[in-house]
Design an enzyme around this catalytic site. Structure first.
Site, PDB file in Angstrom:
ATOM      1  N   GLU A 166      33.704  21.413  39.290  1.00 18.34           N
ATOM      2  CA  GLU A 166      34.730  21.790  38.293  1.00 18.34           C
ATOM      3  C   GLU A 166      33.984  22.540  37.139  1.00 18.34           C
ATOM      4  OE1 GLU A 166      36.950  18.517  36.294  1.00 18.34           O
ATOM      5  OE2 GLU A 166      38.432  19.773  35.420  1.00 18.34           O
ATOM      6  N   LYS A 182      30.726  29.860  46.512  1.00 21.34           N
ATOM      7  CA  LYS A 182      31.333  29.637  47.851  1.00 21.34           C
ATOM      8  C   LYS A 182      31.961  31.203  47.863  1.00 21.34           C
ATOM      9  CE  LYS A 182      34.069  25.900  47.467  1.00 21.34           C
ATOM     10  NZ  LYS A 182      34.785  24.672  47.988  1.00 21.34           N
ATOM     11  N   ASP A 206      27.794  32.189  37.132  1.00 21.41           N
ATOM     12  CA  ASP A 206      29.126  32.271  36.678  1.00 21.41           C
ATOM     13  C   ASP A 206      29.237  33.813  36.108  1.00 21.41           C
ATOM     14  OD1 ASP A 206      31.384  30.589  36.775  1.00 21.41           O
ATOM     15  OD2 ASP A 206      31.792  31.188  34.475  1.00 21.41           O
ATOM     16  N   SER A 207      30.606  34.204  36.494  1.00 24.61           N
ATOM     17  CA  SER A 207      30.634  35.763  36.208  1.00 24.61           C
ATOM     18  C   SER A 207      32.007  36.192  36.119  1.00 24.61           C
ATOM     19  CB  SER A 207      29.886  36.526  37.195  1.00 24.61           C
ATOM     20  OG  SER A 207      30.061  36.125  38.704  1.00 24.61           O
ATOM     21  N   LYS A 266      29.384  37.170  46.252  1.00 24.09           N
ATOM     22  CA  LYS A 266      28.140  37.123  45.619  1.00 24.09           C
ATOM     23  C   LYS A 266      27.193  36.602  46.586  1.00 24.09           C
ATOM     24  CE  LYS A 266      30.255  34.602  41.563  1.00 24.09           C
ATOM     25  NZ  LYS A 266      30.071  33.421  40.961  1.00 24.09           N
ATOM     26  N   HIS A 268      25.807  43.652  36.644  1.00 21.10           N
ATOM     27  CA  HIS A 268      25.580  42.726  35.751  1.00 21.10           C
ATOM     28  C   HIS A 268      24.938  41.470  36.448  1.00 21.10           C
ATOM     29  CE1 HIS A 268      28.960  41.997  38.261  1.00 21.10           C
ATOM     30  NE2 HIS A 268      29.520  40.878  37.927  1.00 21.10           N
ATOM     31  N   LYS A 313      25.578  49.562  43.544  1.00 20.12           N
ATOM     32  CA  LYS A 313      25.867  48.385  42.848  1.00 20.12           C
ATOM     33  C   LYS A 313      24.709  47.511  42.374  1.00 20.12           C
ATOM     34  CE  LYS A 313      28.975  44.359  42.540  1.00 20.12           C
ATOM     35  NZ  LYS A 313      30.001  43.658  42.644  1.00 20.12           N
TER      36      LYS A 313
HETATM   37  O1  LIG Z   1      32.199  29.807  41.259  1.00 21.95           O
HETATM   38  P1  LIG Z   1      31.659  30.300  42.495  1.00 21.95           P
HETATM   39  O2  LIG Z   1      31.778  29.347  43.752  1.00 21.95           O
HETATM   40  O3  LIG Z   1      30.858  31.196  42.477  1.00 21.95           O
HETATM   41  O4  LIG Z   1      32.993  31.676  42.927  1.00 21.95           O
HETATM   42  P2  LIG Z   1      33.834  32.163  42.053  1.00 21.95           P
HETATM   43  O5  LIG Z   1      34.555  33.397  42.735  1.00 21.95           O
HETATM   44  O6  LIG Z   1      34.964  31.023  41.519  1.00 21.95           O
HETATM   45  O7  LIG Z   1      33.319  32.766  40.902  1.00 21.95           O
HETATM   46  P3  LIG Z   1      33.357  32.432  39.228  1.00 21.95           P
HETATM   47  O8  LIG Z   1      33.856  31.463  38.940  1.00 21.95           O
HETATM   48  O9  LIG Z   1      31.951  33.049  38.636  1.00 21.95           O
HETATM   49  O10 LIG Z   1      34.311  33.687  39.068  1.00 21.95           O
HETATM   50  C1  LIG Z   1      33.981  34.968  39.225  1.00 21.95           C
HETATM   51  C2  LIG Z   1      35.071  35.750  39.198  1.00 21.95           C
HETATM   52  O11 LIG Z   1      34.918  37.179  38.633  1.00 21.95           O
HETATM   53  C3  LIG Z   1      34.869  38.363  39.405  1.00 21.95           C
HETATM   54  N1  LIG Z   1      33.657  38.989  39.400  1.00 21.95           N
HETATM   55  C4  LIG Z   1      32.480  38.182  39.396  1.00 21.95           C
HETATM   56  N2  LIG Z   1      31.377  39.102  39.634  1.00 21.95           N
HETATM   57  C5  LIG Z   1      31.929  40.260  40.051  1.00 21.95           C
HETATM   58  C6  LIG Z   1      31.564  41.487  40.695  1.00 21.95           C
HETATM   59  O12 LIG Z   1      30.088  41.558  40.908  1.00 21.95           O
HETATM   60  N3  LIG Z   1      32.537  42.427  41.207  1.00 21.95           N
HETATM   61  C7  LIG Z   1      33.840  42.219  40.962  1.00 21.95           C
HETATM   62  N4  LIG Z   1      34.280  40.825  40.294  1.00 21.95           N
HETATM   63  C8  LIG Z   1      33.579  40.026  40.098  1.00 21.95           C
HETATM   64  C9  LIG Z   1      35.633  37.732  40.417  1.00 21.95           C
HETATM   65  O13 LIG Z   1      36.947  37.934  40.574  1.00 21.95           O
HETATM   66  C10 LIG Z   1      35.192  36.576  40.770  1.00 21.95           C
HETATM   67  O14 LIG Z   1      36.497  35.591  41.216  1.00 21.95           O
HETATM   68 MG   LIG Z   2      34.275  29.703  40.173  1.00 21.59          MG
END
Ligand SMILES: O=P(O)(O)OP(=O)(O)OP(=O)(O)OC[C@H]1O[C@@H](n2cnc3c(O)ncnc32)[C@H](O)[C@@H]1O
Ligand SMILES: [Mg+2]
EC number: 3.6.1.66
Length: 210
Positions: A41, A9, A70-71, A13, A181, A176
């Protein structure tokens, strides 16, 4: 175009998956398009565990193959924090501005040479009735002294990729998507994406799934 669900969401991404998957003739549908009420969760302790949790939950729910990401950001002087807690680093509202503000405060007196960090992205592919596989991509860099740039999302304004003097938020999306990553993780599932697009033989046979 073939449609593929990405269980996210996060609008930032979604944009990047759409840009990167379009070359495989795949159109990304995210949870923002399908059902925003879905909340999965993330109980894993690694990026891989969380990506698999999200992908498998949605593959079961929709009965079709699903990709999940997940990132986050690992900062060495913070022992790898915020890591899997990157989204909620400054609180459950998942506010990018507050997250970067908290990070810069934590690094207030840390000298440039000690501000090493990396973005990590785990991309999982879950398929009903077949094994799940997950791949990790990283992007090494350092944390800026102050935020710069307006492109991208999350921690992009404070992350300077290795070999550059600009933050990720000062990079265009094309730039980018060539170094990130997420790009490095997606590169490792490229064979599956091509099969998916051409609806080739079963993925398990031709893709050495873990
Ligand atoms: O779980 P989903 O729904 O995919 O959305 P989320 O935002 O919660 O995603 P994550 O749990 O993977 O948390 C990833 C966080 O890491 C950071 N992040 C991930 N990829 C990034 C990117 O390409 N550039 C900058 N920050 C990034 C960003 O703050 C995200 O909120
Ligand atoms: Mg998340």
């Amino acid at each position: 175009m073939k449609e593929l669900i990405v269980a996210t969401k996060n609008p930032g991404k979604v944009d990047e998956f759409r840009q990167m998957f379009s070359k495989y003739d795949i159109y990304v549908k995210s949870l923002l398009d399908i059902d925003r009420s879905i909340d999965i969760e993330e109980t894993g302790s690694t990026f891989e565990e969380n990506a698999v949790i999200k992908a498998e939950a949605m593959a079961e729910h929709f009965g079709v193959p699903v990709v999940a990401d997940d990132s986050g950001l690992e900062v060495d002087v913070l022992n790898g924090e915020p890591g899997v807690y990157s989204a909620r680093y400054a609180g459950i509202e998942k506010d990018d501005g507050k997250n970067t503000e908290k990070l810069l405060k934590e690094l207030y007196d840390v000298p440039e040479e000690k501000r090493t960090a990396r973005f990590v992205c785990a991309v999982a592919v879950a398929r009903p009735g077949e094994s799940t596989f997950v791949r990790r991509g990283t992007c090494e860099g350092t944390i800026a002294i102050e935020p710069q740039g307006t492109n991208g999302f999350g921690y992009d304004p404070v992350f300077i990729p290795e070999g550059s003097s600009r933050t990720m938020a000062e990079h265009s999306s094309e730039e980018k998507n060539a170094i990130s990553h997420r790009h490095h993780a997606i590169q490792q599932i490229e064979e599956w994406l091509k099969l998916k697009a051409n609806r080739g033989e079963s993925y398990a046979k031709s893709f050495n799934c873990e």
